[in-house]
Design an enzyme around this catalytic site. Structure first.
Site, PDB file in Angstrom:
ATOM      1  N   ASP A  67      -5.682   3.900   9.710  1.00  0.00           N
ATOM      2  CA  ASP A  67      -4.675   4.957   9.865  1.00  0.00           C
ATOM      3  C   ASP A  67      -5.319   6.333   9.722  1.00  0.00           C
ATOM      4  OD1 ASP A  67      -5.172   4.903   7.144  1.00  0.00           O
ATOM      5  OD2 ASP A  67      -3.122   4.553   6.528  1.00  0.00           O
ATOM      6  N   ASN A 136       4.469   3.332  -2.602  1.00  0.00           N
ATOM      7  CA  ASN A 136       5.826   2.910  -2.216  1.00  0.00           C
ATOM      8  C   ASN A 136       5.809   1.570  -1.484  1.00  0.00           C
ATOM      9  OD1 ASN A 136       4.648   3.604   0.168  1.00  0.00           O
ATOM     10  ND2 ASN A 136       6.211   5.066   0.817  1.00  0.00           N
ATOM     11  N   HIS A 138       3.754   0.819   1.056  1.00  0.00           N
ATOM     12  CA  HIS A 138       3.345   0.886   2.466  1.00  0.00           C
ATOM     13  C   HIS A 138       1.980   0.237   2.684  1.00  0.00           C
ATOM     14  CE1 HIS A 138       1.310   5.137   2.025  1.00  0.00           C
ATOM     15  NE2 HIS A 138       0.454   4.180   1.784  1.00  0.00           N
ATOM     16  N   GLU A 143       5.572   2.711   6.750  1.00  0.00           N
ATOM     17  CA  GLU A 143       6.363   3.157   5.603  1.00  0.00           C
ATOM     18  C   GLU A 143       7.611   2.288   5.423  1.00  0.00           C
ATOM     19  OE1 GLU A 143       5.157   5.341   3.682  1.00  0.00           O
ATOM     20  OE2 GLU A 143       4.593   7.227   4.650  1.00  0.00           O
TER      21      GLU A 143
HETATM   22  C1  GLP Z   1      -2.694   5.960   1.807  1.00  0.00           C
HETATM   23  C2  GLP Z   1      -3.289   5.421   3.117  1.00  0.00           C
HETATM   24  C3  GLP Z   1      -3.542   3.934   3.073  1.00  0.00           C
HETATM   25  C4  GLP Z   1      -4.064   3.581   1.705  1.00  0.00           C
HETATM   26  C5  GLP Z   1      -2.948   3.742   0.698  1.00  0.00           C
HETATM   27  C6  GLP Z   1      -3.371   3.519  -0.733  1.00  0.00           C
HETATM   28  O1  GLP Z   1      -1.575   6.739   2.062  1.00  0.00           O
HETATM   29  N1  GLP Z   1      -2.483   5.701   4.244  1.00  0.00           N
HETATM   30  O2  GLP Z   1      -4.455   3.563   4.090  1.00  0.00           O
HETATM   31  O3  GLP Z   1      -4.492   2.242   1.734  1.00  0.00           O
HETATM   32  O4  GLP Z   1      -2.298   4.991   0.852  1.00  0.00           O
HETATM   33  O5  GLP Z   1      -4.253   4.521  -1.163  1.00  0.00           O
HETATM   34  P1  GLP Z   1      -5.047   4.455  -2.533  1.00  0.00           P
HETATM   35  O6  GLP Z   1      -5.997   3.325  -2.411  1.00  0.00           O
HETATM   36  O7  GLP Z   1      -5.740   5.772  -2.651  1.00  0.00           O
HETATM   37  O8  GLP Z   1      -4.049   4.229  -3.611  1.00  0.00           O
END
Ligand code: GLP
Length: 234
Positions: A67, A136, A138, A143
């Site tokens: 993403d 959340n 996702h 989302e």
């Molecule tokens: C972000 C990204 C995801 C990521 C997730 C968790 O918003 N879009 O690709 O895996 O949230 O992030 P983190 O590992 O920093 O908690």
């Protein structure tokens, strides 16, 4: 879903690296789906270290970016592009033809998603997908919603996503993201979900309940036959 608690971030990253290596040994030209954020950074550091010692081991590896934040310049330090280039793509010497990546600053994000979808359809599916768990619930930028998208799409970002640490400091936070869809993720041969951080307690509790809901996109991982959920204990 195979759930494993790891003693700390390092142990989680090491275990993930050994699973990645298992798969690369079986398939040299593995297509790796790569999330960004804090959860996989340790895994990518392990792989980068390994690549420095033995560059040949990633000589055919292919990577697709999971993403991207919409509207950020490609080389912006907060972009997923910058994150993956500096931690994985450049250290492992992945050439452009083995790296598939949403352009963050594309003037036509919908067309950009169609481009990535076509390329993924031609070269995919993903063999091994590395995911993080959103605060959340996702996955990528899929989302929580009453309906989820199967394919690459432009996603309006939730407040939770806009508060993510990668973009927290920006005065002008991205309003949308570009992301692989749920089908693109669920078609992966194998999935590693990395769970790290205090803000994961609630989505993890909901995930562990084992029910499916579009309001917790990660819960759809229960439909997949080969998911390793690695949880790093503080
Ligand atoms: C972000 C990204 C995801 C990521 C997730 C968790 O918003 N879009 O690709 O895996 O949230 O992030 P983190 O590992 O920093 O908690």
């Amino acid at each position: 879903m195979n759930i494993t608690y790891c003693k700390g971030y390092e142990a989680m990253s090491q275990m993930a690296a050994s699973l990645v290596n298992q798969e690369i040994e079986k398939k040299k030209d593995l297509l790796l789906g790569a999330a960004t954020g804090s959860s996989p950074a340790g895994l990518y550091a392990q792989l980068a270290g390994q690549g420095a010692e033995d560059p040949a081991c990633f000589g055919a590896l292919r990577i697709v970016k999971l993403d991207e934040w919409g509207g950020l310049p490609e080389n912006h330090p907060a972009s997923c592009e910058h994150y993956l280039r500096t931690r994985l793509v450049d250290p492992l010497n992945i050439p452009p033809e083995r790296y598939l990546s949403f352009q963050s600053a594309s003037p036509d994000p919908v067309a950009e998603c169609a481009r990535i979808q076509a390329a993924l359809d031609a070269s995919g599916p993903i063999d091994l997908c590395i995911l993080g768990l959103g605060s959340n619930g996702h996955l990528g930028f899929n989302e929580p919603a009453s309906q989820l998208e199967p394919h690459c799409h432009v996603a309006r970002l939730s407040e939770a996503s806009r508060g993510h640490h990668m973009v927290q400091a920006l005065s002008d936070k991205p309003a949308f993201g570009l992301t692989l869809g749920m089908r693109d993720i669920l078609l992966a041969g194998r999935i590693i979900l990395l769970v790290w951080g205090e803000n994961k307690a609630e989505p993890l509790r909901a995930l562990r309940a084992g029910k499916l809901t579009t309001q917790l996109p990660a819960s759809l991982l229960w439909l997949h036959r080969r998911v390793d959920c690695l949880i790093g204990l503080p």
